[in-house]
Design a protein around this motif. Sequence first.
Motif, PDB file in Angstrom:
ATOM      1  N   ALA A 169     -49.442  16.295 -17.818  1.00  0.00           N
ATOM      2  CA  ALA A 169     -48.651  16.750 -16.672  1.00  0.00           C
ATOM      3  C   ALA A 169     -49.308  16.357 -15.356  1.00  0.00           C
ATOM      4  N   LEU A 170     -50.632  16.289 -15.335  1.00  0.00           N
ATOM      5  CA  LEU A 170     -51.334  15.887 -14.113  1.00  0.00           C
ATOM      6  C   LEU A 170     -51.182  14.402 -13.845  1.00  0.00           C
ATOM      7  N   ILE A 171     -50.995  13.628 -14.911  1.00  0.00           N
ATOM      8  CA  ILE A 171     -50.879  12.174 -14.773  1.00  0.00           C
ATOM      9  C   ILE A 171     -49.439  11.754 -14.526  1.00  0.00           C
ATOM     10  N   ASP A 172     -48.532  12.172 -15.402  1.00  0.00           N
ATOM     11  CA  ASP A 172     -47.123  11.789 -15.302  1.00  0.00           C
ATOM     12  C   ASP A 172     -46.270  12.845 -16.006  1.00  0.00           C
ATOM     13  N   LYS A 173     -45.586  13.674 -15.240  1.00  0.00           N
ATOM     14  CA  LYS A 173     -44.774  14.754 -15.819  1.00  0.00           C
ATOM     15  C   LYS A 173     -43.637  14.218 -16.679  1.00  0.00           C
ATOM     16  N   ASN A 174     -43.195  13.004 -16.409  1.00  0.00           N
ATOM     17  CA  ASN A 174     -42.085  12.425 -17.172  1.00  0.00           C
ATOM     18  C   ASN A 174     -42.468  12.112 -18.618  1.00  0.00           C
ATOM     19  N   LYS A 175     -43.777  12.058 -18.897  1.00  0.00           N
ATOM     20  CA  LYS A 175     -44.231  11.747 -20.253  1.00  0.00           C
ATOM     21  C   LYS A 175     -44.407  12.991 -21.121  1.00  0.00           C
ATOM     22  N   VAL A 176     -44.355  14.164 -20.509  1.00  0.00           N
ATOM     23  CA  VAL A 176     -44.683  15.392 -21.231  1.00  0.00           C
ATOM     24  C   VAL A 176     -43.826  15.584 -22.476  1.00  0.00           C
TER      25      VAL A 176
ATOM     26  N   GLY B  57     -45.396  15.280 -26.155  1.00  0.00           N
ATOM     27  CA  GLY B  57     -45.463  16.530 -26.911  1.00  0.00           C
ATOM     28  C   GLY B  57     -44.713  16.470 -28.228  1.00  0.00           C
ATOM     29  N   LEU B  58     -43.511  15.909 -28.203  1.00  0.00           N
ATOM     30  CA  LEU B  58     -42.723  15.810 -29.437  1.00  0.00           C
ATOM     31  C   LEU B  58     -43.340  14.809 -30.405  1.00  0.00           C
ATOM     32  N   SER B  59     -43.941  13.752 -29.878  1.00  0.00           N
ATOM     33  CA  SER B  59     -44.632  12.782 -30.741  1.00  0.00           C
ATOM     34  C   SER B  59     -45.844  13.423 -31.405  1.00  0.00           C
ATOM     35  N   PHE B  60     -46.583  14.218 -30.642  1.00  0.00           N
ATOM     36  CA  PHE B  60     -47.732  14.935 -31.195  1.00  0.00           C
ATOM     37  C   PHE B  60     -47.274  15.888 -32.301  1.00  0.00           C
ATOM     38  N   THR B  61     -46.172  16.592 -32.058  1.00  0.00           N
ATOM     39  CA  THR B  61     -45.636  17.527 -33.049  1.00  0.00           C
ATOM     40  C   THR B  61     -45.230  16.792 -34.322  1.00  0.00           C
ATOM     41  N   ALA B  62     -44.554  15.654 -34.161  1.00  0.00           N
ATOM     42  CA  ALA B  62     -44.131  14.868 -35.322  1.00  0.00           C
ATOM     43  C   ALA B  62     -45.337  14.357 -36.106  1.00  0.00           C
ATOM     44  N   GLY B  63     -46.382  13.934 -35.397  1.00  0.00           N
ATOM     45  CA  GLY B  63     -47.594  13.468 -36.062  1.00  0.00           C
ATOM     46  C   GLY B  63     -48.279  14.582 -36.839  1.00  0.00           C
ATOM     47  N   ALA B  64     -48.316  15.784 -36.243  1.00  0.00           N
ATOM     48  CA  ALA B  64     -48.906  16.935 -36.927  1.00  0.00           C
ATOM     49  C   ALA B  64     -48.095  17.293 -38.170  1.00  0.00           C
TER      50      ALA B  64
ATOM     51  N   ALA C  84     -54.495  10.402 -26.167  1.00  0.00           N
ATOM     52  CA  ALA C  84     -53.052  10.516 -26.423  1.00  0.00           C
ATOM     53  C   ALA C  84     -52.274  10.463 -25.117  1.00  0.00           C
ATOM     54  N   THR C  85     -52.208   9.275 -24.543  1.00  0.00           N
ATOM     55  CA  THR C  85     -51.543   9.107 -23.246  1.00  0.00           C
ATOM     56  C   THR C  85     -50.152   8.487 -23.365  1.00  0.00           C
ATOM     57  N   SER C  86     -49.725   8.180 -24.589  1.00  0.00           N
ATOM     58  CA  SER C  86     -48.400   7.601 -24.815  1.00  0.00           C
ATOM     59  C   SER C  86     -47.837   8.188 -26.105  1.00  0.00           C
ATOM     60  N   PRO C  87     -46.509   8.105 -26.310  1.00  0.00           N
ATOM     61  CA  PRO C  87     -45.922   8.649 -27.549  1.00  0.00           C
ATOM     62  C   PRO C  87     -46.560   8.106 -28.827  1.00  0.00           C
ATOM     63  N   PRO C  88     -46.792   6.792 -28.973  1.00  0.00           N
ATOM     64  CA  PRO C  88     -47.415   6.300 -30.215  1.00  0.00           C
ATOM     65  C   PRO C  88     -48.812   6.864 -30.439  1.00  0.00           C
TER      66      PRO C  88
ATOM     67  N   LEU D  12     -50.244   9.527 -33.454  1.00  0.00           N
ATOM     68  CA  LEU D  12     -51.448   9.294 -34.253  1.00  0.00           C
ATOM     69  C   LEU D  12     -52.439  10.435 -34.102  1.00  0.00           C
ATOM     70  N   VAL D  13     -52.623  10.889 -32.863  1.00  0.00           N
ATOM     71  CA  VAL D  13     -53.568  11.979 -32.607  1.00  0.00           C
ATOM     72  C   VAL D  13     -53.089  13.276 -33.249  1.00  0.00           C
ATOM     73  N   GLY D  14     -51.782  13.524 -33.235  1.00  0.00           N
ATOM     74  CA  GLY D  14     -51.242  14.715 -33.888  1.00  0.00           C
ATOM     75  C   GLY D  14     -51.582  14.741 -35.370  1.00  0.00           C
ATOM     76  N   GLY D  15     -51.481  13.584 -36.014  1.00  0.00           N
ATOM     77  CA  GLY D  15     -51.841  13.497 -37.424  1.00  0.00           C
ATOM     78  C   GLY D  15     -53.325  13.734 -37.647  1.00  0.00           C
TER      79      GLY D  15
END
Length: 246
Positions: A59-66, A70-77, A140-144, A148-151
């Motif tokens: 959110a501090l870097i780019d709010k549009n990526k949140v 977040g959803l990519s991290f959830t999917a990876g987990a 984890a600065t991008s969806p891909p 990976l980090v979520g996993g």
Amino acid sequence: MKKTILILFGLLSMSGRVLAEPINEFTGLTTLSVIALGILNALRPSIFLMIVFLLSMIALIDKNKVLKVGLSFTAGAFLGYTIIASVLMNLHGKFIGLRYFVVAFGILVGAYKIASSLGYVKISPSNPLREKSNRILERATSPPSAFLVGGIMSFLSLSCVLPSYLLVTSLLSDGFSLGTRAVLLGVFIGISVLPLALVTLGFHYGSRYAKLGETVNKLSKMSGRGDLAMGVILVVVSVLYLLLLG
């Protein structure tokens, strides 16, 4: 958002059809264990606090990526926990005696959690993986990369969730069809990672929807306070499972 809701309804209806066929295979113990342990896993701070850290940083870097991160991290987990559950399921199928180890392990861990919650045992607050986890999360600065980090985080948190995963996969390892196992594991893991999605939505929509922000705050306060409940359920389910095995 509408597409996501339609997909969720589709999955639920498909799950209902799968569950309706082998309904005779269900027991109250299995169903309640899957739901109860899933809920208690959802309130564990192991990954819950990680995604808060991750999204705060994004959110501090780019709010549009949140939302995407977040959803990519959830999917990876979700995928990581699915792999863990599948491996454990295969182990139960190969080693029948493993069930008795699971019962003993569940009772010991449950008793320890009860004792620590009541103050009879002191738990060290230090976490050697915390610093390492934060370094991984910073990547984890991008969806891909978030996927990976979520996993990876799901495996790093294994020490916290292993007792419940061992118990659930052992309960489902015998007497259930493949479709029923898949649905119940999906329900269990889905409930476990649901707070990750809620936190993500809270970060993205919290400023526009006050109730969503309040829900995330409540989850934050509840997270990590379920040791006593987790201990009681682990002991009760393990003992009942032992009686069924006998």
